[in-house]
Scaffold this motif. Structure first.
Motif, PDB file in Angstrom:
ATOM      1  N   ALA A  14      -7.819   6.885  -0.517  1.00  0.00           N
ATOM      2  CA  ALA A  14      -6.683   5.982  -0.365  1.00  0.00           C
ATOM      3  C   ALA A  14      -5.839   6.368   0.844  1.00  0.00           C
ATOM      4  CB  ALA A  14      -5.824   5.982  -1.628  1.00  0.00           C
ATOM      5  N   ALA A  15      -5.635   7.672   1.043  1.00  0.00           N
ATOM      6  CA  ALA A  15      -4.846   8.139   2.187  1.00  0.00           C
ATOM      7  C   ALA A  15      -5.560   7.831   3.506  1.00  0.00           C
ATOM      8  CB  ALA A  15      -4.573   9.631   2.057  1.00  0.00           C
TER       9      ALA A  15
ATOM     10  N   ALA B 187      -1.727  -1.840  -6.455  1.00  0.00           N
ATOM     11  CA  ALA B 187      -3.030  -1.539  -5.854  1.00  0.00           C
ATOM     12  C   ALA B 187      -3.892  -2.793  -5.767  1.00  0.00           C
ATOM     13  CB  ALA B 187      -3.737  -0.459  -6.665  1.00  0.00           C
TER      14      ALA B 187
ATOM     15  N   HIS C 261       1.656   1.062 -10.272  1.00  0.00           N
ATOM     16  CA  HIS C 261       0.641   1.566  -9.342  1.00  0.00           C
ATOM     17  C   HIS C 261      -0.601   0.676  -9.377  1.00  0.00           C
ATOM     18  CE1 HIS C 261      -1.568   4.572  -7.022  1.00  0.00           C
ATOM     19  NE2 HIS C 261      -2.544   4.514  -7.919  1.00  0.00           N
TER      20      HIS C 261
ATOM     21  N   THR D  13       2.466   1.636  -3.392  1.00  0.00           N
ATOM     22  CA  THR D  13       1.404   2.075  -4.303  1.00  0.00           C
ATOM     23  C   THR D  13       1.144   3.573  -4.116  1.00  0.00           C
ATOM     24  OG1 THR D  13       0.367  -0.099  -4.202  1.00  0.00           O
ATOM     25  CG2 THR D  13      -1.007   1.706  -4.988  1.00  0.00           C
ATOM     26  N   ALA D  14       1.085   4.001  -2.865  1.00  0.00           N
ATOM     27  CA  ALA D  14       0.835   5.412  -2.562  1.00  0.00           C
ATOM     28  C   ALA D  14       1.956   6.305  -3.100  1.00  0.00           C
ATOM     29  CB  ALA D  14       0.680   5.609  -1.058  1.00  0.00           C
TER      30      ALA D  14
ATOM     31  N   PHE E 135      -7.273  10.019  -4.247  1.00  0.00           N
ATOM     32  CA  PHE E 135      -6.156  10.285  -3.340  1.00  0.00           C
ATOM     33  C   PHE E 135      -6.622  10.326  -1.885  1.00  0.00           C
ATOM     34  CE2 PHE E 135      -3.869  13.588  -0.941  1.00  0.00           C
ATOM     35  CZ  PHE E 135      -2.634  12.973  -0.824  1.00  0.00           C
TER      36      PHE E 135
ATOM     37  N   GLY F  93       1.307   6.745  -6.713  1.00  0.00           N
ATOM     38  CA  GLY F  93       0.143   7.611  -6.874  1.00  0.00           C
ATOM     39  C   GLY F  93       0.470   9.063  -6.561  1.00  0.00           C
ATOM     40  N   PHE F  94       1.270   9.260  -5.523  1.00  0.00           N
ATOM     41  CA  PHE F  94       1.665  10.612  -5.158  1.00  0.00           C
ATOM     42  C   PHE F  94       2.516  11.239  -6.263  1.00  0.00           C
ATOM     43  CE2 PHE F  94       3.958  13.797  -2.553  1.00  0.00           C
ATOM     44  CZ  PHE F  94       2.856  14.476  -2.069  1.00  0.00           C
TER      45      PHE F  94
ATOM     46  N   TRP G 240       0.830  -1.201   0.000  1.00  0.00           N
ATOM     47  CA  TRP G 240       0.000   0.000   0.000  1.00  0.00           C
ATOM     48  C   TRP G 240       0.870   1.259   0.000  1.00  0.00           C
ATOM     49  CZ3 TRP G 240      -5.122  -0.166   3.161  1.00  0.00           C
ATOM     50  CH2 TRP G 240      -5.968   0.881   2.751  1.00  0.00           C
TER      51      TRP G 240
ATOM     52  N   LEU H  12      -5.281   4.154   4.157  1.00  0.00           N
ATOM     53  CA  LEU H  12      -3.937   3.794   4.611  1.00  0.00           C
ATOM     54  C   LEU H  12      -3.738   4.134   6.077  1.00  0.00           C
ATOM     55  CD1 LEU H  12      -1.097   2.734   4.084  1.00  0.00           C
ATOM     56  CD2 LEU H  12      -0.500   4.996   3.149  1.00  0.00           C
TER      57      LEU H  12
END
Length: 152
Positions: free
Chosen positions: A51-52, A135, A131, A12-13, A48, A16-17, A9, A55
């Motif tokens: 997902a944040a 994910a 990503h 993946t983040a 975003f 994504g970031f 995760w 997490l």
């Protein structure tokens, strides 16, 4: 398995970031008015944010080991995945256009010649693929952990 999910995760983040930063830097927000960007800002920022939040909940789950938190994280990941698939479907034609037209030079600005280049055109294919694959792995690992499969 909970630590494996956490690692996938986080990685993946990071991807994504990177894409979010690229999209903002290349004018994705400004392109909303002109319709140049194929990615709607609410989808980008909703993806975003959810997902944040998921997490953070997962990190709390890893510390507290409460099953309800694992299921909450999984529940948050479902709309994240849906938004991700929607954005992927909208990104593919942009990528295909880039592949047929050739990538713009590294020093290209958001305005190139007469046409405006969508901000998401600058996403590297490797980052998009990594990503997405990570994910999916994260989603599966979170589900398996919530189900109690594989131990935690």
């Amino acid at each position: 398995m909970d630590i494996a999910a956490l690692i996938t995760w986080v990685v993946t983040a990071l991807g994504g970031f990177y894409m979010l930063g690229t999209w903002i830097q290349r004018g994705g927000i400004r392109q909303q008015e002109s319709g140049t960007s194929r990615l709607p800002a609410p989808a980008v920022f909703g993806h975003f944010a959810l997902a944040a939040i998921g997490l953070v909940v997962w990190i709390i789950y890893v510390v507290a080991d409460k099953t309800a938190l694992a299921w909450t994280s999984f529940g948050l990941l479902l709309p994240v995945a849906l938004l991700g698939f929607v954005m992927l479907a909208r990104w593919i034609p942009v990528y295909r256009d880039r592949a047929t037209a050739g990538a713009p030079p590294a020093a290209a600005t958001v305005q190139t010649g007469e046409a405006t280049v969508p901000a998401e055109r600058h996403f590297p294919l490797a980052v998009v693929l990594a990503h997405g694959l990570l994910a999916v792995a994260s989603l599966v690992l979170v589900l398996l952990t919530a189900l109690g499969i594989g131990g935690s």
